[in-house]
Motif scaffolding. Structure first.
Motif, PDB file in Angstrom:
ATOM      1  N   ILE A   1       0.826  -1.207   0.000  1.00 45.60           N
ATOM      2  CA  ILE A   1       0.000   0.000   0.000  1.00 45.60           C
ATOM      3  C   ILE A   1       0.864   1.262   0.000  1.00 45.60           C
ATOM      4  CG2 ILE A   1      -0.287   0.451   2.467  1.00 45.60           C
ATOM      5  CD1 ILE A   1      -3.311   0.754   1.900  1.00 45.60           C
ATOM      6  N   ASP A   2       2.083   1.147   0.488  1.00 45.57           N
ATOM      7  CA  ASP A   2       3.005   2.292   0.472  1.00 45.57           C
ATOM      8  C   ASP A   2       3.729   2.445  -0.855  1.00 45.57           C
ATOM      9  OD1 ASP A   2       2.369   3.003   3.043  1.00 45.57           O
ATOM     10  OD2 ASP A   2       4.077   2.004   3.978  1.00 45.57           O
ATOM     11  N   SER A   3       3.569   1.483  -1.755  1.00 43.16           N
ATOM     12  CA  SER A   3       4.286   1.506  -3.023  1.00 43.16           C
ATOM     13  C   SER A   3       3.462   2.191  -4.110  1.00 43.16           C
ATOM     14  CB  SER A   3       4.621   0.072  -3.449  1.00 43.16           C
ATOM     15  OG  SER A   3       3.440  -0.604  -3.856  1.00 43.16           O
ATOM     16  N   GLN A   4       4.027   2.218  -5.321  1.00 42.23           N
ATOM     17  CA  GLN A   4       3.345   2.821  -6.458  1.00 42.23           C
ATOM     18  C   GLN A   4       2.162   1.969  -6.921  1.00 42.23           C
ATOM     19  OE1 GLN A   4       3.918   5.786  -7.576  1.00 42.23           O
ATOM     20  NE2 GLN A   4       2.366   5.647  -9.197  1.00 42.23           N
ATOM     21  N   LEU A   5       2.064   0.742  -6.426  1.00 42.37           N
ATOM     22  CA  LEU A   5       0.982  -0.142  -6.842  1.00 42.37           C
ATOM     23  C   LEU A   5      -0.386   0.424  -6.470  1.00 42.37           C
ATOM     24  CD1 LEU A   5      -0.025  -2.924  -7.894  1.00 42.37           C
ATOM     25  CD2 LEU A   5       0.240  -3.776  -5.551  1.00 42.37           C
ATOM     26  N   PHE A   6      -0.506   1.039  -5.278  1.00 47.23           N
ATOM     27  CA  PHE A   6      -1.812   1.502  -4.809  1.00 47.23           C
ATOM     28  C   PHE A   6      -2.416   2.574  -5.718  1.00 47.23           C
ATOM     29  CE2 PHE A   6      -4.653   3.952  -2.017  1.00 47.23           C
ATOM     30  CZ  PHE A   6      -5.487   2.932  -1.597  1.00 47.23           C
ATOM     31  N   PRO A   7      -1.683   3.657  -6.084  1.00 46.32           N
ATOM     32  CA  PRO A   7      -2.281   4.639  -7.002  1.00 46.32           C
ATOM     33  C   PRO A   7      -2.599   4.054  -8.374  1.00 46.32           C
ATOM     34  CG  PRO A   7       0.002   5.216  -6.466  1.00 46.32           C
ATOM     35  CD  PRO A   7      -0.399   4.136  -5.539  1.00 46.32           C
ATOM     36  N   VAL A   8      -1.803   3.076  -8.830  1.00 52.43           N
ATOM     37  CA  VAL A   8      -2.105   2.440 -10.124  1.00 52.43           C
ATOM     38  C   VAL A   8      -3.425   1.689 -10.042  1.00 52.43           C
ATOM     39  CG1 VAL A   8      -1.352   0.651 -11.742  1.00 52.43           C
ATOM     40  CG2 VAL A   8       0.299   2.291 -10.857  1.00 52.43           C
TER      41      VAL A   8
ATOM     42  N   LEU B   1       0.547   3.447   7.908  1.00 55.53           N
ATOM     43  CA  LEU B   1       0.272   4.122   6.638  1.00 55.53           C
ATOM     44  C   LEU B   1       1.168   5.347   6.503  1.00 55.53           C
ATOM     45  CD1 LEU B   1      -1.712   3.825   4.248  1.00 55.53           C
ATOM     46  CD2 LEU B   1      -3.215   5.430   5.437  1.00 55.53           C
ATOM     47  N   ARG B   2       1.795   5.451   5.345  1.00 59.37           N
ATOM     48  CA  ARG B   2       2.610   6.646   5.073  1.00 59.37           C
ATOM     49  C   ARG B   2       1.719   7.847   4.813  1.00 59.37           C
ATOM     50  NH1 ARG B   2       6.596   4.948   0.631  1.00 59.37           N
ATOM     51  NH2 ARG B   2       5.284   6.420  -0.484  1.00 59.37           N
ATOM     52  N   ASP B   3       2.218   9.039   5.138  1.00 60.93           N
ATOM     53  CA  ASP B   3       1.400  10.245   5.019  1.00 60.93           C
ATOM     54  C   ASP B   3       0.983  10.546   3.591  1.00 60.93           C
ATOM     55  OD1 ASP B   3       1.795  10.408   7.683  1.00 60.93           O
ATOM     56  OD2 ASP B   3       3.040  12.217   7.664  1.00 60.93           O
ATOM     57  N   ASP B   4       1.785  10.132   2.599  1.00 60.00           N
ATOM     58  CA  ASP B   4       1.509  10.513   1.217  1.00 60.00           C
ATOM     59  C   ASP B   4       0.730   9.461   0.421  1.00 60.00           C
ATOM     60  OD1 ASP B   4       3.504   8.661   1.244  1.00 60.00           O
ATOM     61  OD2 ASP B   4       4.786   9.661  -0.232  1.00 60.00           O
ATOM     62  N   VAL B   5       0.227   8.424   1.083  1.00 62.74           N
ATOM     63  CA  VAL B   5      -0.569   7.426   0.363  1.00 62.74           C
ATOM     64  C   VAL B   5      -1.916   8.061  -0.014  1.00 62.74           C
ATOM     65  CG1 VAL B   5      -1.663   5.160   0.485  1.00 62.74           C
ATOM     66  CG2 VAL B   5       0.551   5.534   1.586  1.00 62.74           C
ATOM     67  N   PRO B   6      -2.306   8.039  -1.283  1.00 61.13           N
ATOM     68  CA  PRO B   6      -3.509   8.765  -1.745  1.00 61.13           C
ATOM     69  C   PRO B   6      -4.818   8.052  -1.388  1.00 61.13           C
ATOM     70  CG  PRO B   6      -2.491   7.653  -3.597  1.00 61.13           C
ATOM     71  CD  PRO B   6      -1.589   7.412  -2.416  1.00 61.13           C
TER      72      PRO B   6
ATOM     73  N   ASN C   1      -8.051   4.729  12.279  1.00 59.59           N
ATOM     74  CA  ASN C   1      -7.128   4.053  13.188  1.00 59.59           C
ATOM     75  C   ASN C   1      -5.756   4.715  13.179  1.00 59.59           C
ATOM     76  OD1 ASN C   1      -6.293   1.992  14.987  1.00 59.59           O
ATOM     77  ND2 ASN C   1      -5.425   0.836  13.294  1.00 59.59           N
ATOM     78  N   GLN C   2      -5.258   5.034  11.976  1.00 57.14           N
ATOM     79  CA  GLN C   2      -3.949   5.679  11.869  1.00 57.14           C
ATOM     80  C   GLN C   2      -3.984   7.089  12.443  1.00 57.14           C
ATOM     81  OE1 GLN C   2      -0.998   4.231  10.585  1.00 57.14           O
ATOM     82  NE2 GLN C   2      -2.237   2.387  10.795  1.00 57.14           N
ATOM     83  N   GLU C   3      -5.087   7.788  12.224  1.00 55.72           N
ATOM     84  CA  GLU C   3      -5.206   9.155  12.741  1.00 55.72           C
ATOM     85  C   GLU C   3      -5.235   9.165  14.265  1.00 55.72           C
ATOM     86  OE1 GLU C   3      -8.717  12.333  12.704  1.00 55.72           O
ATOM     87  OE2 GLU C   3      -7.946  11.927  10.682  1.00 55.72           O
ATOM     88  N   GLU C   4      -5.854   8.149  14.858  1.00 58.20           N
ATOM     89  CA  GLU C   4      -5.895   8.068  16.317  1.00 58.20           C
ATOM     90  C   GLU C   4      -4.497   7.828  16.881  1.00 58.20           C
ATOM     91  OE1 GLU C   4      -8.908   6.071  19.507  1.00 58.20           O
ATOM     92  OE2 GLU C   4      -8.000   4.709  18.046  1.00 58.20           O
ATOM     93  N   LYS C   5      -3.685   7.065  16.157  1.00 53.71           N
ATOM     94  CA  LYS C   5      -2.324   6.789  16.615  1.00 53.71           C
ATOM     95  C   LYS C   5      -1.411   7.999  16.420  1.00 53.71           C
ATOM     96  CE  LYS C   5      -2.521   1.824  15.542  1.00 53.71           C
ATOM     97  NZ  LYS C   5      -1.985   0.753  14.656  1.00 53.71           N
ATOM     98  N   ARG C   6      -1.613   8.734  15.322  1.00 50.57           N
ATOM     99  CA  ARG C   6      -0.762   9.894  15.020  1.00 50.57           C
ATOM    100  C   ARG C   6      -1.654  11.087  14.702  1.00 50.57           C
ATOM    101  NH1 ARG C   6       2.588   8.004  10.129  1.00 50.57           N
ATOM    102  NH2 ARG C   6       0.678   6.893   9.629  1.00 50.57           N
ATOM    103  N   PRO C   7      -2.194  11.731  15.724  1.00 59.15           N
ATOM    104  CA  PRO C   7      -3.236  12.749  15.519  1.00 59.15           C
ATOM    105  C   PRO C   7      -2.722  14.072  14.960  1.00 59.15           C
ATOM    106  CG  PRO C   7      -2.673  12.583  17.843  1.00 59.15           C
ATOM    107  CD  PRO C   7      -1.877  11.541  17.144  1.00 59.15           C
TER     108      PRO C   7
ATOM    109  N   ASP D   1      -3.527  15.758   4.296  1.00 64.41           N
ATOM    110  CA  ASP D   1      -4.347  16.083   3.124  1.00 64.41           C
ATOM    111  C   ASP D   1      -4.690  14.853   2.308  1.00 64.41           C
ATOM    112  OD1 ASP D   1      -4.222  18.712   3.867  1.00 64.41           O
ATOM    113  OD2 ASP D   1      -2.493  19.185   2.594  1.00 64.41           O
ATOM    114  N   HIS D   2      -3.783  13.889   2.246  1.00 65.65           N
ATOM    115  CA  HIS D   2      -4.009  12.707   1.406  1.00 65.65           C
ATOM    116  C   HIS D   2      -4.985  11.712   2.044  1.00 65.65           C
ATOM    117  CE1 HIS D   2      -0.917  13.742  -1.542  1.00 65.65           C
ATOM    118  NE2 HIS D   2      -0.109  14.048  -0.536  1.00 65.65           N
ATOM    119  N   TRP D   3      -5.352  11.952   3.309  1.00 64.04           N
ATOM    120  CA  TRP D   3      -6.233  11.008   3.993  1.00 64.04           C
ATOM    121  C   TRP D   3      -7.642  11.548   4.204  1.00 64.04           C
ATOM    122  CZ3 TRP D   3      -2.935   8.953   8.719  1.00 64.04           C
ATOM    123  CH2 TRP D   3      -1.777   8.320   8.222  1.00 64.04           C
ATOM    124  N   ALA D   4      -7.935  12.725   3.764  1.00 65.12           N
ATOM    125  CA  ALA D   4      -9.236  13.348   4.029  1.00 65.12           C
ATOM    126  C   ALA D   4     -10.374  12.509   3.429  1.00 65.12           C
ATOM    127  CB  ALA D   4      -9.269  14.757   3.454  1.00 65.12           C
ATOM    128  N   ILE D   5     -11.420  12.286   4.226  1.00 65.65           N
ATOM    129  CA  ILE D   5     -12.583  11.525   3.764  1.00 65.65           C
ATOM    130  C   ILE D   5     -13.627  12.508   3.240  1.00 65.65           C
ATOM    131  CG2 ILE D   5     -14.373   9.865   4.400  1.00 65.65           C
ATOM    132  CD1 ILE D   5     -11.555   8.737   4.602  1.00 65.65           C
TER     133      ILE D   5
END
Length: 810
Positions: free
Chosen positions: A542-549, A580-585, A623-629, A633-637
């Motif tokens: 999920i942190d790789s280029q595979l996810f945006p593809v 989850l990395r911060d820049d995962v779209p 879950n990730q936001e609770e751990k690192r509050p 921008d890339h995680w906005a729902i």
């Protein structure tokens, strides 16, 4: 709820007694037609008898309660023809207090039956669990195995050999702890059980002069289950601790595979198999089940050695790597003489004689959980030369003129490691007159409202209670990339990993000019789905280029076969990712899935494909936001995602869609995050309540009320809006009629409301509310009883006049 506390009891779920009969005693149960001796009420009036919960050939198990307490027990009614076995069970287990052995309280004898009062185990037998689940995962086998080894170690340390160790004689309590239950065929080390049974049988059959008949009866009694017997026992040798270890190996094998290592309908064939054949390699029944680890295979092989001198000793068992160091240090108390089956020097022996049994009412503090017991203590004597030594005291019932034999009418003190720890805590607590401010009290109560049991999270993807998982199989021969295992993918570093990801992206982004690529893509998606269950692999992918593809291809995929596989892959990646990395779209993926759901809202099958992946992504962000509050921008729902899911609850059209949407709300609102706030609306509570009251499926009802409970954690006004809309009476009726999980969540919401001050004055004045909560103090669930106490505490803090009503209700 099912419970089996009888040697031959079969699981039978008993319905709760109707209103008005819950507090009835044994006499009223007799009037209702239950098979209870009339004289029993005279001396067992300190117990309340509830419904029948198990039945065997010559035994019936009832749920019971000691009057004046909330201590529930199992009461076994056993035909007197079983006196030798029951006497044997009592003499071996009286006074044993251990977390992995069913606690014996008391026993009685009437003209027709023997009555045993023992610890209530609400989880049924291990045999029933295996039959229901078909097989257990290795992690569960390890957890259960630790219980079995701990209990058997205690049994052997007391000089007892279990002799008939099998899953039907192992029970589970509410939290899932395994307990050895039926010691009817157990014996003291070095003892001849046939002689003991003959001795007790002769006492019963005083008119029987044929000693040969008595010996034949005793031999029949002392036989156990051949399926779990060690080879040396089948050859005619006596039972020993080492033969118990063979039986332990058979039980571990059966837990993992769903069937014993040796089985045949023919006794002669079974004996031949045990003596001369090797067991099949342990494999789970389903091909999709996990493969056994090398450590587990080694443990089974060592325990199922046909030569007892080559079989694993106690020291080897405790040191075995399969347990992951769970018994580190414990093996020091066992000498190398364990190989011969002797435990005479392990130091875990007790000095108790039969005479003390009558004097203490069957209770003796054995301090069984302490492995470093004084090695100078003498071995407990189980020898019984005169059956009268274990005869209960004789009393006369005035009403029926029938002799009643009473071993003990005094409650057996129940001590355990937990109780000891709590006692130490109480001793170090502040003095009783230490002032506690109302603010401190409020804070302490709020800290007790939500427990781990209230905030459990289970997957949305492949949840068998919602939607049956779809098996994913791939063809390694036609795969366009190396079919690496999950472990191999984890080990790929640097250029090797980069090259592998580039291959994946290139294959997924291939044009669709021929018939070949779609089949290749489907095969590739199935392969990736199969390896993403490994958390580290999912996190790396999920942190790789595979996810945006994958996200881009959701729109351009030529057909829904490929698109559904991609959606499933995205959902599995989100489900198993740990960081989850911060820049995962994530925002882009959520947006595409939401749009596809809205466009295909009338297509039930596509919704079942899209909603789980959407939910797993939202929970991953929460879950990730609770751990690192902090904001990303890339995680906005997007707000449209909440709108679509609320619509699925309101007008989903089918129970599965409703269940998936409610499950997403449940999981996301477990966290303290911005995604959870998106579901905190004035409408959500009423929607979930409507779904709860109009559903016929227990699993959906539990999910919806759990989701509402977690929303109430953020805003107690959500539950308030439900009470205002449907009325307190309707809510209380659901509380009383609900299954235990529903009662647990509803009590939690009431505590949350009371502690926040909402509806406070109304609830603390409501007699029907208080009465129904008091009745829940009789629940067999510890969690429900604890929450009921908290509700009553809040009520009495604000309205002391309700104390009289509480006492009258009890």
């Amino acid at each position: 709820m099912t419970c089996i506390n009888s040697p031959a009891a079969l699981p039978a779920v008993g319905k709760r007694s109707p209103a008005g009969a819950e507090s009835s005693d044994w006499t009223s149960q007799c009037r209702a037609g239950r098979r209870v001796d009339t004289c029993t009420t005279a001396k067992m009036e300190n117990f309340v008898l509830y419904e029948e919960i198990g039945k065997g050939n010559k035994s019936t198990v009832y749920k019971g309660r000691r009057k004046g307490t909330i201590n529930f027990v199992a009461i076994l009614c056993i035909d007197k023809s079983k006196r030798p076995e029951i006497t044997n069970r009592v003499r071996l287990t009286h006074g044993i207090e251990h977390q992995n052995i069913v606690l014996f309280h008391e026993w009685y004898e009437t003209s027709n039956h023997l009555w045993l009062v023992v610890e209530l185990c609400t989880g049924g037998s291990l045999a029933m669990v295996i039959a229901q689940d078909e097989y257990l995962h290795e992690d569960v086998v390890r957890q259960f195995g630790i219980d079995l080894v701990t209990g058997l170690r205690q049994i052997h340390g007391l000089g007892i050999i279990f002799c008939d160790l099998n899953p039907a004689k192992i029970l589970l309590d509410g939290p899932g702890t395994l307990k050895y239950s039926n010691f009817s065929l157990a014996k003291a080390e070095g003892e001849n059980l046939d002689e003991f049974f003959s001795l007790i049988g002769a006492e019963d059959d005083v008119g029987e002069s044929n000693n040969g008949t008595q010996r034949r009866k005793s031999k029949i009694r002392s036989r156990g289950s051949s399926t779990y017997m060690a080879p040396e026992i089948l050859k005619g040798e006596d039972c020993s601790p080492i033969s118990d270890l063979w039986s332990l190996g058979c039980v571990l094998y059966e837990m993992f595979t769903g069937k014993p290592p040796f089985f045949s309908e023919s006794h002669s064939e079974l004996v031949e198999m045990v003596l001369h054949e090797d067991p099949p390699p342990p494999e789970p029944q389903e091909s999709t089940g996990q493969k056994p680890s090398v450590e587990f295979l080694g443990l089974i092989e060592d325990l199922l050695q046909k030569d007892p001198f080559k079989r694993l000793s106690w020291r080897g068992l405790l040191q075995h790597p399969f347990w992951g160091g769970a018994f580190a240090g414990c093996e020091k108390s066992f000498s190398e003489e364990d190989n011969s089956g002797s435990l005479s020097d392990n130091g875990i022996r007790l000095s108790v004689n039969i005479g003390e049994l009558q004097q203490t009412g069957g209770h003796k503090n054995l301090q069984a959980s302490n492995p470093q017991m004084d090695r100078n203590q003498q071995q407990k004597s189980y020898k019984l030369e005169n059956p009268a030594d274990l005869q209960p005291k004789r009393a006369l019932d005035i009403n029926s003129k029938e002799s009643i034999f009473l071993l003990s009418s005094h409650p057996t003190p129940r001590t355990s490691l937990v109780v000891s720890q709590s006692s130490n805590i109480i001793q170090s607590a502040p003095p009783k007159d230490f002032p506690v401010s109302p603010q401190d009290m409020d804070s302490k109560i709020k800290g007790l409202i939500y427990t781990e049991a209230d905030l459990t999270v289970t997957p949305i993807m492949d949840n068998p209670k919602i939607l049956k998982p779809t098996p994913m199989k791939f063809d390694a021969k036609t795969l366009s990339v190396p079919a690496y295992s999950a472990e191999k993918l984890v080990s790929l570093k640097g250029q090797d990993w980069t090259l592998f990801i580039q291959q994946l992206c290139s294959l997924i982004d291939t044009g669709e000019k021929t018939a070949g690529p779609p089949r290749a893509k489907l095969n590739l998606m199935c392969y990736l789905c199969s390896v993403t269950s490994h958390k580290e692999v999912a996190t790396r992918l999920i942190d790789s280029q595979l996810f945006p593809v994958l996200t881009q291809q959701l729109r351009s995929a030529p057909n829904w076969d490929i698109r559904s596989r991609m959606i499933r892959l995205i959902g599995l990646l989100a489900c198993h990712t740990t960081q989850l990395r911060d820049d995962v779209p994530i925002t882009e993926a959520v947006t595409v899935l939401t749009e596809l759901t809205r466009e295909n809202f009338r297509n039930t099958k596509l919704k079942h494909c899209l909603i789980p992946a959407l939910g797993e992504l939202m929970y991953l962000v929460a879950n990730q936001e609770e751990k690192r509050p902090h904001s990303r921008d890339h995680w906005a729902i997007p707000s449209i995602a909440y709108t679509v899911l609320i619509r699925c609850i309101r007008e989903g059209g089918d129970p599965v869609t409703n269940h998936l949407a409610a499950k997403i709300v449940e999981n996301v609102c477990t966290t303290n995050s911005s995604p959870a706030q998106g579901f905190i609306t004035g409408e959500m509570g009423l929607l979930l309540w409507y779904l709860f009251t109009h559903s016929t499926m227990d699993s959906l009802r539990v999910t919806t009320i759990s989701a509402l409970c977690r929303i109430t954690r953020h805003s107690a006004s959500a539950f308030q809006s439900v009470i205002d809309k449907v009325g307190l009476t309707a809510v209380l009726n659901s509380l009383v009629a609900g299954i235990s999980r529903i009662q647990q969540y509803m009590l939690t919401m009431f505590i949350a409301m009371l502690s926040s001050g909402i509806h406070l004055q109304r609830l603390v004045q409501e007699k029907d509310f208080v009465t129904k909560v008091v009745r829940l103090l009789e629940s067999p669930s510890t969690v429900i009883r604890g929450k009921a106490f908290l509700v009553l505490l809040e009520v009495l803090r604000n309205n002391k006049e309700m104390l009289l009503l509480c006492c009258q209700t009890r």
